[in-house]
Design a protein around this motif. Structure first.
Motif, short mmCIF file in Angstrom:
data_model
loop_
_atom_site.label_atom_id
_atom_site.label_comp_id
_atom_site.label_asym_id
_atom_site.label_seq_id
_atom_site.Cartn_x
_atom_site.Cartn_y
_atom_site.Cartn_z
N VAL A 194 36.81 56.52 52.88
CA VAL A 194 36.92 56.51 51.42
C VAL A 194 38.37 56.72 50.99
CG1 VAL A 194 36.30 57.75 49.31
CG2 VAL A 194 34.56 57.28 51.03
N VAL A 195 39.08 57.61 51.67
CA VAL A 195 40.48 57.88 51.35
C VAL A 195 41.33 56.62 51.56
CG1 VAL A 195 42.54 59.15 52.06
CG2 VAL A 195 40.37 60.35 51.80
N VAL A 196 41.09 55.91 52.65
CA VAL A 196 41.85 54.68 52.93
C VAL A 196 41.57 53.62 51.87
CG1 VAL A 196 42.21 52.78 54.55
CG2 VAL A 196 41.97 55.11 55.40
N LEU A 197 40.29 53.47 51.50
CA LEU A 197 39.94 52.51 50.46
C LEU A 197 40.58 52.87 49.12
CD1 LEU A 197 36.16 51.92 51.27
CD2 LEU A 197 37.97 50.21 51.38
N LEU A 198 40.57 54.15 48.79
CA LEU A 198 41.23 54.60 47.55
C LEU A 198 42.72 54.33 47.59
CD1 LEU A 198 39.44 58.01 46.84
CD2 LEU A 198 39.30 55.93 45.47
N ALA A 199 43.33 54.51 48.76
CA ALA A 199 44.76 54.25 48.90
C ALA A 199 45.07 52.77 48.69
CB ALA A 199 45.24 54.70 50.28
N ILE A 200 44.22 51.90 49.24
CA ILE A 200 44.42 50.46 49.06
C ILE A 200 44.28 50.08 47.59
CG2 ILE A 200 43.47 48.17 49.57
CD1 ILE A 200 42.65 49.24 52.31
N VAL A 201 43.23 50.57 46.94
CA VAL A 201 43.00 50.26 45.52
C VAL A 201 44.14 50.77 44.66
CG1 VAL A 201 41.53 50.78 43.54
CG2 VAL A 201 40.49 50.13 45.71
N THR A 202 44.60 51.99 44.94
CA THR A 202 45.70 52.58 44.16
C THR A 202 46.97 51.77 44.32
OG1 THR A 202 44.74 54.80 44.39
CG2 THR A 202 47.07 54.65 43.79
N ALA A 203 47.26 51.35 45.56
CA ALA A 203 48.46 50.56 45.81
C ALA A 203 48.40 49.23 45.08
CB ALA A 203 48.62 50.33 47.32
N VAL A 204 47.23 48.58 45.10
CA VAL A 204 47.07 47.30 44.40
C VAL A 204 47.25 47.49 42.89
CG1 VAL A 204 45.41 45.49 43.78
CG2 VAL A 204 45.59 46.28 46.15
N GLN A 205 46.67 48.55 42.35
CA GLN A 205 46.77 48.81 40.91
C GLN A 205 48.20 49.09 40.49
OE1 GLN A 205 43.85 48.84 38.59
NE2 GLN A 205 45.71 48.36 37.44
N LEU A 206 48.89 49.91 41.27
CA LEU A 206 50.28 50.24 40.95
C LEU A 206 51.17 49.00 41.03
CD1 LEU A 206 50.72 53.67 42.79
CD2 LEU A 206 50.56 53.28 40.33
N LEU A 207 50.97 48.19 42.05
CA LEU A 207 51.76 46.96 42.20
C LEU A 207 51.48 46.01 41.04
CD1 LEU A 207 53.64 45.15 43.83
CD2 LEU A 207 51.65 44.34 45.11
N GLY A 208 50.21 45.82 40.71
CA GLY A 208 49.86 44.94 39.60
C GLY A 208 50.41 45.42 38.28
N ASP A 209 50.29 46.72 38.01
CA ASP A 209 50.82 47.28 36.76
C ASP A 209 52.34 47.11 36.69
OD1 ASP A 209 48.29 48.01 36.07
OD2 ASP A 209 48.51 50.13 36.60
N GLY A 210 53.00 47.29 37.83
CA GLY A 210 54.46 47.14 37.86
C GLY A 210 54.88 45.72 37.54
N VAL A 211 54.18 44.75 38.11
CA VAL A 211 54.50 43.34 37.85
C VAL A 211 54.23 42.98 36.39
CG1 VAL A 211 53.91 40.96 38.42
CG2 VAL A 211 54.07 42.66 40.24
#
Length: 223
Positions: A194-211
């Protein structure tokens, strides 16, 4: 199960998940982007207005979005086997993942494109631009921040879909969680997954928001 034992399993599950999500995202963009644009162009008042085509596309998108993903995976097993030669593994999972995500992304594309100021479209048409020019020079560039935001949401949805696909032999973190966590009663492994999945989702969200912020800033500067 110790952390040393978990590491290689989690690493392989993460690689499989990223593989599935990466290829599915590519196929989803290639299928969902033109589909979403067509929904706008063929609607009433659109440049390619065609009620029959628009209704047909709308039905396809609505049916695709209404099917629960786990049902879609099972229903597509024969088609998946025909396309890639097998119905198990990360490559096979790309087929139902893409088919499940294309209608979802197409609606987000439709919403983003509809938000573009119609006056800009009229300006391009008045200068002699055709449908292709309107799409590639006006609609898509102006809708780009919203499109990226929609793509970010779609990728996160694909991550959750890939975890569900693990229940039917798609490998990835979902499969590892079931095999090593649930079936073997390894609570620690479940938590780690669950922690790894949350990390992946968080990274995708942060990258998308930044773009999105970067594109919005450039748009304001240009205007």
């Amino acid at each position: 199960m110790t952390w040393q034992e978990m590491q290689p399993i989690l690493l392989q599950g993460t690689i499989d998940t990223l593989y599935m999500v990466g290829w599915s995202t590519l196929v989803t963009v290639l299928g969902g982007l033109p589909l979403g644009v067509l929904l706008v162009l063929t609607d009433r008042g659109g440049l390619l207005a065609n009620r029959t085509v628009n209704k047909a596309l709308g039905v396809v998108v609505n049916v695709g979005r209404s099917l629960p993903f786990i049902v879609l995976v099972v229903a597509l097993i024969p088609f998946t086997r025909m396309v890639v030669g097998t119905s198990i593994g990360p490559t096979a999972a790309v087929v139902p993942l893409s088919i499940g995500a294309i209608p979802f992304f197409a609606r987000l594309v439709e919403t983003a494109v509809r938000e573009v100021d119609h006056g800009l479209v009229e300006a391009v048409l008045s200068m002699g631009g055709g449908t292709g020019t309107v799409v590639f020079k006006a609609l898509l560039p102006q809708a780009l921040p919203s499109l990226v935001a929609g793509l970010t949401t779609t990728v996160i949805t694909l991550v959750s879909y890939s975890a569900m696909a693990g229940a039917v032999g798609a490998e990835g973190l979902g499969s590892k969680a079931i095999t090593y966590g649930y079936q073997r009663f390894e609570t620690g492994f479940m938590v780690a997954t669950v922690v790894v999945l949350l990390a992946i989702v968080t990274a995708v969200q942060l990258l998308g928001d930044g773009v999105v912020r970067l594109l919005s800033r450039r748009e304001r500067t240009a205007s």
